[in-house]
Scaffold this motif. Structure first.
Motif, short mmCIF file in Angstrom:
data_model
loop_
_atom_site.label_atom_id
_atom_site.label_comp_id
_atom_site.label_asym_id
_atom_site.label_seq_id
_atom_site.Cartn_x
_atom_site.Cartn_y
_atom_site.Cartn_z
N LEU A 171 0.84 -1.20 0.00
CA LEU A 171 0.00 0.00 0.00
C LEU A 171 0.88 1.25 0.00
CD1 LEU A 171 -2.65 1.54 0.20
CD2 LEU A 171 -2.72 1.04 2.65
N ARG A 172 1.88 1.23 0.89
CA ARG A 172 2.76 2.41 0.96
C ARG A 172 3.47 2.64 -0.39
NH1 ARG A 172 4.04 4.87 5.67
NH2 ARG A 172 3.72 3.11 7.06
N ASP A 173 3.84 1.56 -1.04
CA ASP A 173 4.53 1.68 -2.33
C ASP A 173 3.63 2.31 -3.40
OD1 ASP A 173 6.75 0.56 -1.23
OD2 ASP A 173 6.44 -1.45 -2.07
N ALA A 174 2.31 2.21 -3.18
CA ALA A 174 1.38 2.77 -4.18
C ALA A 174 1.27 4.30 -4.08
CB ALA A 174 0.00 2.15 -4.00
N TYR A 175 1.91 4.87 -3.05
CA TYR A 175 1.79 6.32 -2.84
C TYR A 175 2.76 7.08 -3.75
CZ TYR A 175 -0.92 5.26 1.42
OH TYR A 175 -1.86 4.81 2.31
N GLN A 176 2.53 6.96 -5.03
CA GLN A 176 3.31 7.70 -6.03
C GLN A 176 2.31 8.51 -6.83
OE1 GLN A 176 6.58 7.29 -6.01
NE2 GLN A 176 6.61 5.53 -4.62
N PHE A 177 2.28 9.80 -6.58
CA PHE A 177 1.22 10.61 -7.17
C PHE A 177 1.75 11.53 -8.27
CE2 PHE A 177 0.36 10.15 -2.51
CZ PHE A 177 -0.54 9.11 -2.64
N THR A 178 0.88 11.76 -9.26
CA THR A 178 1.27 12.65 -10.35
C THR A 178 0.55 13.99 -10.27
OG1 THR A 178 -0.43 11.55 -11.67
CG2 THR A 178 1.84 10.80 -11.98
N ASP A 179 -0.56 14.00 -9.55
CA ASP A 179 -1.32 15.23 -9.37
C ASP A 179 -2.33 15.02 -8.23
OD1 ASP A 179 -3.21 13.55 -10.45
OD2 ASP A 179 -3.55 14.71 -12.27
N LEU A 180 -3.15 16.02 -7.98
CA LEU A 180 -4.10 15.94 -6.87
C LEU A 180 -5.06 14.76 -7.04
CD1 LEU A 180 -5.51 17.07 -4.33
CD2 LEU A 180 -6.67 18.74 -5.80
N GLN A 181 -5.61 14.58 -8.25
CA GLN A 181 -6.62 13.54 -8.44
C GLN A 181 -6.04 12.14 -8.21
OE1 GLN A 181 -9.96 14.28 -8.81
NE2 GLN A 181 -10.08 12.12 -8.26
N SER A 182 -4.81 11.92 -8.62
CA SER A 182 -4.22 10.59 -8.44
C SER A 182 -4.09 10.27 -6.95
CB SER A 182 -2.86 10.49 -9.14
OG SER A 182 -1.94 11.39 -8.56
N PHE A 183 -3.87 11.31 -6.15
CA PHE A 183 -3.85 11.12 -4.69
C PHE A 183 -5.26 10.90 -4.15
CE2 PHE A 183 -4.99 13.87 -1.05
CZ PHE A 183 -4.65 12.98 -0.03
N LEU A 184 -6.21 11.73 -4.59
CA LEU A 184 -7.57 11.66 -4.03
C LEU A 184 -8.17 10.27 -4.25
CD1 LEU A 184 -8.96 15.19 -5.06
CD2 LEU A 184 -8.39 14.42 -2.75
N ASP A 185 -7.86 9.64 -5.38
CA ASP A 185 -8.41 8.31 -5.65
C ASP A 185 -8.00 7.33 -4.54
OD1 ASP A 185 -9.50 9.32 -7.94
OD2 ASP A 185 -7.93 8.55 -9.28
N LEU A 186 -6.73 7.38 -4.15
CA LEU A 186 -6.25 6.47 -3.09
C LEU A 186 -6.73 6.90 -1.71
CD1 LEU A 186 -2.52 5.48 -3.72
CD2 LEU A 186 -4.53 4.02 -3.52
N TYR A 187 -6.80 8.18 -1.52
CA TYR A 187 -7.22 8.74 -0.22
C TYR A 187 -8.67 8.37 0.10
CZ TYR A 187 -8.82 13.03 2.35
OH TYR A 187 -9.41 13.94 3.19
N TYR A 188 -9.55 8.48 -0.89
CA TYR A 188 -10.95 8.11 -0.64
C TYR A 188 -11.07 6.60 -0.46
CZ TYR A 188 -12.03 12.92 -1.94
OH TYR A 188 -12.07 14.29 -1.98
N ALA A 189 -10.28 5.83 -1.20
CA ALA A 189 -10.30 4.37 -1.02
C ALA A 189 -9.81 4.00 0.38
CB ALA A 189 -9.43 3.71 -2.10
N GLY A 190 -8.75 4.64 0.84
CA GLY A 190 -8.21 4.36 2.18
C GLY A 190 -9.24 4.65 3.27
N ALA A 191 -10.01 5.74 3.08
CA ALA A 191 -11.01 6.12 4.09
C ALA A 191 -12.14 5.10 4.17
CB ALA A 191 -11.57 7.50 3.76
N GLY A 192 -12.20 4.19 3.20
CA GLY A 192 -13.26 3.17 3.18
C GLY A 192 -13.21 2.19 4.34
#
Ligand SMILES: [Zn+2]
Length: 365
Positions: free
Chosen positions: A55-76
């Motif tokens: 999961l930590r390795d997936a934290y490679q972001f290119t912009d805000l949206q690429s982060f938000l996708d993972l952030y909302y999934a994590g909050a699940g």
């Protein structure tokens, strides 16, 4: 991208000792991968990652949206009052250990109510942690309920209507309203009416603007939403008249350097404009945004900025004082904390002077 991990011990101790407020912090962005896995197991939620490290390795972001996708999934993984309490306590303990004396915490109820979580559970868990830290450790905190700007204004109105019956119960902690999520294509104007209502209701108002969006969104957040602080605001500099206005009005910008680096808002930290804006006299504050995702909590944000931008101790103290002055704390507590900060800075200066005198003295003998 290089985020330094070791800093001069003296500098770290100095920044840690400064009483600081954290003003731009999404509580869902403090969910560490370990806690995501723990809550997923507790709640029987399946995760599409084999391990914490994956999961930590997936934290490679290119912009805000690429982060938000993972952030909302994590909050699940957040389902119960206890989950919100555990997440908030973990953050508050960490922040306190770094010298944070006051935290203004954003949370996104829509992320949770859309999954069937009761808004009561969200408020109750976060507020229980805030009250416990206040009562047991003297650390203050408050809540900025934030609307997701990729959703409609009506959705924000419905969220406000669902939350308002809780207002009296949480009057000691629920201070204000924020606006977050994908900025591009979702201008402040879209939320003009709901912000007007929140203003009439007496909430303190902030909004994200000028993170990925243009300087015009910062201006519109000020003129259309009547916010008191701008979250991020780094693109304000593209408009010299706006920059001058922010300086003259001392409108605080809650800047998040490691977030800007991780989301490619800046290519490298030494190109960040926070030091330039600070030196021009704007009320700049440093914050951590979503520390579990961006590689550092508040102390790391101060230290990485200091290292990359050559911030002096006096400038670091100004940033800390700005955070206290820009907070929504009552005037008396603000004054008390500012005085504590100035005393800390004076003691540090006296210690340095004594050390220099001792060293010079040694040289003579
Ligand atoms: Zn943010």
């Amino acid at each position: 991208m290089n985020i330094p991990t070791a800093y001069p011990a003296g500098l770290e101790q100095f920044v840690r000792s400064l009483p600081k407020a954290e003003l731009h912090l999404h509580i869902e962005g403090t969910l560490e991968p370990e806690l995501i896995f723990e809550l997923a197991a507790r709640n029987g939620v399946a995760l599409p990652y084999a391990s914490v490290q994956a999961l930590r390795d997936a934290y490679q972001f290119t912009d805000l949206q690429s982060f938000l996708d993972l952030y909302y999934a994590g909050a699940g993984v957040l389902l119960t009052e206890r989950d919100f309490y555990d997440m908030t306590m973990a953050y508050l303990r960490r922040a306190r250990s770094e010298g944070v004396v006051h935290a203004e915490i954003m949370f996104d109820p829509q992320t949770h109510t859309a999954r069937g979580v009761a808004i009561e559970a969200v408020f109750a868990g976060i507020a229980r942690a805030l009250r416990e830290m206040r009562d047991t450790a003297g650390m203050s905190g408050c809540l900025l309920m934030s609307f997701l700007r990729h959703l409609s204004e009506q959705d924000a109105v419905d969220t406000l209507d669902a939350a308002l019956p809780l207002r009296t119960q949480y009057a000691d902690v629920w201070t204000g309203i924020g606006l977050d999520s994908g900025e591009r294509g979702n201008p402040p104007e879209k939320f003009r009416r709901v912000y007007a209502r929140c203003r009439e209701l007496g909430f303190r108002l902030v909004a994200h603007a000028g993170e990925e969006g243009p300087a015009a969104y910062v201006q519109d957040a000020l003129d259309m939403l009547h916010v008191e602080r701008i979250d991020h605001g780094v693109h304000s500099e593209d408009d010299p008249a706006l920059t001058q206005r922010l300086r003259e009005q001392r409108t605080p910008l809650t800047v998040c350097p490691l977030s800007n680096l991780k989301l490619c808002v800046v290519d490298s930290l030494d190109k960040h404009n926070l030091a330039r804006l600070l030196r021009q006299g704007l009320c700049i504050t440093i914050n951590s945004d979503d520390p579990a995702y961006f590689g550092g909590y508040l102390l790391d944000n101060y230290l990485a900025s200091a290292q990359a931008l050559g911030l002096s101790r006096a400038e670091l103290a100004t940033l800390a004082e700005n955070s206290l002055q820009a907070s929504f704390l009552p005037a008396a507590r603000k004054q008390e904390l500012v005085q504590r900060l100035r005393d800390t800075v004076d003691r540090d200066r006296d210690r340095d002077r004594d050390r220099d005198r001792d060293r010079d003295g040694d040289g003579i003998h």
